[in-house]
Design an enzyme around this catalytic site. Structure first.
Site, PDB file in Angstrom:
ATOM      1  N   GLU A  34      -4.240   8.068  -5.009  1.00  0.00           N
ATOM      2  CA  GLU A  34      -4.668   6.870  -6.108  1.00  0.00           C
ATOM      3  C   GLU A  34      -6.042   7.326  -6.146  1.00  0.00           C
ATOM      4  OE1 GLU A  34      -3.984   2.775  -5.268  1.00  0.00           O
ATOM      5  OE2 GLU A  34      -1.718   2.578  -4.589  1.00  0.00           O
ATOM      6  N   HIS A  94      -1.531  -0.041  -9.853  1.00  0.00           N
ATOM      7  CA  HIS A  94      -2.306  -0.440  -8.577  1.00  0.00           C
ATOM      8  C   HIS A  94      -2.779  -1.984  -9.348  1.00  0.00           C
ATOM      9  CE1 HIS A  94      -4.210  -0.882  -4.161  1.00  0.00           C
ATOM     10  NE2 HIS A  94      -3.955  -2.003  -4.899  1.00  0.00           N
ATOM     11  N   ARG A 121       0.996  -1.063   0.113  1.00  0.00           N
ATOM     12  CA  ARG A 121       0.063  -0.079   0.342  1.00  0.00           C
ATOM     13  C   ARG A 121       0.603   1.210  -0.198  1.00  0.00           C
ATOM     14  NH1 ARG A 121      -3.364  -2.767  -1.828  1.00  0.00           N
ATOM     15  NH2 ARG A 121      -5.263  -3.420  -0.406  1.00  0.00           N
TER      16      ARG A 121
END
Ligand SMILES: NC(=O)c1ccc[n+]([C@@H]2O[C@H](COP(=O)([O-])OP(=O)(O)OC[C@H]3O[C@@H](n4cnc5c(N)ncnc54)[C@H](O)[C@@H]3O)[C@@H](O)[C@H]2O)c1
Ligand SMILES: O=C(O)[C@H](O)CO
Length: 319
Positions: free
Chosen positions: A266, A285, A237
């Site tokens: 993000e 991601h 993360r």
């Protein structure tokens, strides 16, 4: 009466069909665009399924009947676990089914950063290769027989260790909350302190969950403790790393490069300095984002939500 399940982002038809067999489904492929309807549906929801929704006091106020939160991801930093426990609400995630796919993504980041794949791809496509030829200063660094340090030797960390050890003859160091004897026996992984791992590793990969203990765990001191030739990889993360410290380390040449699948914010903003650095390889991601694996995650999350609303044991309960 059938229990109600709110599906708050898009879900594979197979998983939707499975939930539909025993539940009434309120389907919001994109809940943010339908906020009033979504909030109304929460009022009668027995279960919710999806990924990324922050489940906290404010959300739970809207969902008084909730029995289960089924996260369609292995990470569950979006859930207020102590609060859910206190309210007697169950929670599940999708461990295991994505380990191989995420480990493949991490190997792709390691290889791309070490061998400068995106940079050289651009060099060929832009015509620079034919214009000026390939020079020594464009060489990459080897991956095979180097040392990989894994911080967080869980499901994904050990699947990465397997690839690195047997596919690339790498030496494996790891740091974890507790010893992982299976990784030690099977992949010759050597347990060490964070400082020792940073000092010795050619590639440093963070694979812990985001928790209050891991937030900002890799900062100025940790980058200063790495080799100048180290390549840093983060697919856990974004907030596990102090992103400003990473930018400083890269700009100052304190480390050689980075491979990043995750960011503090993000989608990452276009003016983030990381995007302007040629020695940083970025991905949006997509660690687990293959058709096969996302389907498995969806089915597992669907099985969990149905189990939770029908009083059956969860397949992969978080607690
Ligand atoms: N980029 C992606 O698409 C993607 C995909 C899957 C998972 N993830 C992230 O990766 C994380 C790890 O996934 P996993 O399935 O391997 O989880 P896991 O629970 O199997 O492994 C995590 C490991 O981290 C260790 N750990 C926890 N806190 C620590 C600390 N403070 N210091 C040292 N070690 C610590 C745990 O002991 C465990 O061994 C997830 O929580 C998620 O945030 C990202
Ligand atoms: O935690 C996970 O499973 C990944 O980040 C995908 O959401």
């Amino acid at each position: 009466m059938k229990p109600t399940v709110v599906v708050y982002n898009s879900l594979y038809p197979e998983a939707l069909d499975y939930i539909n067999q025993s539940c009434h489904v309120d389907y919001f492929p994109g809940y943010k665009e339908k906020m009033p309807d979504f909030l109304k549906a929460l009022k009668t929801a027995d279960g919710i399924i999806g990924s990324g929704l922050r489940v906290d006091e404010e959300l739970l106020e809207q969902a008084p009947n909730l029995k289960i939160v089924s996260n369609k991801s292995v990470g569950y930093d979006n859930l207020d676990i102590p609060l859910l426990k206190e309210r007697g609400i169950q929670a599940s995630n999708t461990p295991g089914v994505l380990d191989d796919t995420v480990a493949d993504t991490i190997m792709a980041l390691i290889l791309s950063a070490a061998r400068r794949v995106p940079e050289l791809d651009q060099f060929v496509k832009s015509g620079e290769w034919s214009a000026q030829g390939f020079r020594d200063h464009q060489f990459g660094v080897d991956v095979h027989h180097k040392t990989l340090g894994i911080i967080g030797m869980g499901g994904i960390g050990s699947t990465l260790a397997k690839r690195a050890r047997f596919g690339f003859d790498m030496n494996i160091l790891y740091h974890n909350r507790s010893r992982n004897e299976q990784a030690e026996h099977t992949y010759d992984a050597v347990y060490c302190t964070m400082e020792e791992l940073l000092r010795q590793s050619d590639f440093v990969c963070v694979m812990t969950p985001l928790t209050p203990q891991t937030k900002g765990m890799i900062g100025d001191a940790e980058f200063a403790g790495m080799k100048e030739t180290a390549i840093f990889i983060n697919a856990s993360r974004g907030a596990v790393v102090d992103e400003q410290a990473l930018i400083r380390a890269l700009q100052a040449g304190q480390i050689l490069g980075a491979g990043l699948d995750v960011f503090e914010q993000e989608p990452v903003s276009a003016d983030n300095p990381l995007l302007a650095l040629p020695n940083v390889v970025t991905l949006p991601h997509i660690g687990s984002a293959t058709e096969e694996t996302r389907k498995k995650m969806a089915m597992l999350a669907a099985e969990n939500v149905v189990a939770g609303v029908t009083g059956q044991p969860l397949k992969t309960s978080i607690y």
